[in-house]
Design an enzyme around this catalytic site. Structure first.
Site, PDB file in Angstrom:
ATOM      1  N   ASP A   1       0.885  -1.067  -0.073  1.00 24.17           N
ATOM      2  CA  ASP A   1      -0.109  -0.117  -0.035  1.00 24.17           C
ATOM      3  C   ASP A   1       0.937   1.117   0.067  1.00 24.17           C
ATOM      4  OD1 ASP A   1      -2.071  -1.667  -0.011  1.00 24.17           O
ATOM      5  OD2 ASP A   1      -2.906  -0.940   2.082  1.00 24.17           O
TER       6      ASP A   1
ATOM      7  N   ASP B   1     -14.294  -6.578  -4.999  1.00 26.95           N
ATOM      8  CA  ASP B   1     -14.446  -6.713  -3.506  1.00 26.95           C
ATOM      9  C   ASP B   1     -15.735  -7.291  -3.151  1.00 26.95           C
ATOM     10  OD1 ASP B   1     -12.020  -5.350  -3.064  1.00 26.95           O
ATOM     11  OD2 ASP B   1     -12.908  -3.240  -2.738  1.00 26.95           O
TER      12      ASP B   1
END
Lengths: 257, 215
Positions: free
Chosen positions: A12, A131
């Site tokens: 990230d 997701d």
């Protein structure tokens, strides 16, 4: 011998810096994406995924520089996700040296975008990130729905129908994250992974929930994933990528040594 | 100064090919990304990459007016085809309802198929994406320093089938064995991406930088 199952560490990146703290011994700058990517490459990572979580679009150029720097010295496939909304975003990342981009929210709001992107750049560089959250009640057949906004907003879209559509629209790969498992360290949702993997022609990357090496192996053996993605177990040096590969190999999974 | 030209015809991500070549080449070599025929002819060696669909690739080659240049370069100096750059050197591809390619080498490019399976009947994903083993079926200077069976990064849905067995120098197994590297005279071409194949790929590119073009 045939195609190896892939292990993909995910970083990230916020405004050019790796967040969620990577903890390696012998690393000079734990926030430097280039140094961490170099390290993963040496450990035998099969690909590296960068997720740009920079909130402000003003700072998006930073990610371009990160990709440029990594691509000049790490010669394995690089994927960039986060904030990919337009054809020009994809072009910028590919020109910087990314091999694939992953499209998430923009695909949900405008599925045609995936078609346009695949037509323009080829399916091989278009990953659709999904997701998924389980919405079936106990006792019912499993059903998962697409969620946006980090798993907070339901869309009413059935995951299996969605991934079939994305396959048809030209996605080259599906990056499947179980929002129920993300961050839990209790393992992938292997029922979800298996159903998705069986529903599409293209490779599926399992993501969300890895806490140990058995979880990685289960993603392949139970979930039928073509690749497994994990962040924290590698970042905190709980396990090296080499150990992950040795473990998977000892469970009969073909890996790149 | 030796020049290595990477042919740019607007098809896909050529940046990584250039970066990988720059990484392995010494200071006596200059890597240029170009779509100009004069620059390509000036170069000592030529790399012909490519991504995307065969139909688009062939259209782009003609839009850039590079057909004759590519064919001429492939006859006259060390020449490396990568991925789609290998496929369009062949006569014909099944992609895009059938595409006539450059026809420099004999063969057909075929689709793995939506029901592609391994020998045990397990379904195989298409595209063939990831690290697979490249078996060196014939000796070639481009294999120098690379272990037989080393893994390279592949991503493709179409594969090369050639009737001319003497062309194949490397094979890969995905459901069945296909021709993954071919060579004739000064031309070497492969289906996988050396620029994304870590050490084995860099070794192959380094071999190309030093190859005299003799088989």
């Amino acid at each position: 011998m045939s195609l190896a199952k892939r292990i993909i560490p995910c970083l990230d990146v916020d405004n050019g810096r790796v967040v969620k703290g990577v903890q390696f011994v012998e690393i000079r700058d734990a926030g430097d994406p280039v140094e961490i990517a170099r390290r993963y490459n040496l450990e035998g990572a099969d690909e590296i995924t960068f997720l740009d979580i920079t909130a402000s679009s003003d700072n998006r150029d930073t990610m371009v520089h990160v990709v440029e720097d990594v691509a000049s010295e790490v010669f394995i496939p690089l994927t960039v996700g986060g904030g990919i909304r337009e054809i020009s975003d994809i072009r910028r990342m590919l020109n910087a040296g990314a091999d694939k981009v992953s499209i998430n929210t923009a695909a949900v709001f405008n599925p045609e975008f995936v078609k346009q992107a695949a037509d323009k750049f080829g399916s091989q560089c278009i990953v659709v990130a999904v997701d998924a959250k389980k919405v079936s009640q106990p006792g019912e057949p499993y059903r998962w729905e697409i969620f946006t906004h980090g798993g907070r907003k339901p869309t009413g879209i059935d995951v299996i129908e969605w991934v079939r559509k994305m396959d048809e629209y030209g996605a080259g790969e599906i990056l499947l994250t179980s929002m129920d498992r993300d961050g839990t360290k209790i393992g992938f949702d292997n029922d979800l992974t298996r159903q998705v993997s069986e529903a599409v022609r293209v490779p599926v990357i399992a993501s969300g929930g890895v806490g140990d090496l058995q979880h990685l192996a289960d993603g392949v053996l139970l979930g039928r994933a073509d690749a497994v993605l994990a962040a924290s177990i590698f970042h905190f040096a709980e396990y090296s990528i080499g150990e992950a590969k040795a473990f998977m190999k000892s469970h009969g999974i073909e890996v790149r040594d | 100064m030796q020049k290595i030209a990477v042919i740019d015809y607007g098809m896909g991500n050529l940046r990584s090919v250039v970066k990988a070549l720059e990484h392995v080449a010494d200071d006596k070599h200059e890597v240029i990304l170009t779509s100009t025929p004069e620059h390509i002819f000036e170069a000592d060696r030529v790399v012909f990459p490519g991504q995307g669909a065969a139909g688009d690739c062939m259209r782009a080659i003609d839009e850039y007016g590079l057909r004759d240049t590519i064919l001429e370069a492939a006859k006259s100096r060390p020449f490396l085809g990568i991925c789609m750059g290998m496929q369009v050197l062949i006569e014909h591809s099944e992609e895009n309802q059938g595409t006539e390619c450059l026809g420099f080498l004999p063969g057909q490019v075929r689709y793995f198929g939506d029901k592609h399976c391994d020998s045990q009947g397990n379904r195989l994903k298409v595209p063939h994406m990831g690290w697979n083993q490249l078996k060196q079926t014939r000796q070639h200077p481009m294999w120098q320093g690379i272990e037989d069976g080393a893994r390279f990064y592949f991503v493709h849905s179409y594969y090369l089938q050639t009737e001319d067995a003497s062309l194949t120098v490397g094979a890969c197994e995905y459901g069945f064995e296909f021709s993954a590297a071919i060579a004739r005279d000064n031309v070497f071409a492969l289906q996988c991406h050396p620029e994304k194949s870590a050490d084995a790929g860099l070794q192959l590119l380094s071999n190309f930088v030093n190859w005299d073009g003799q088989p």
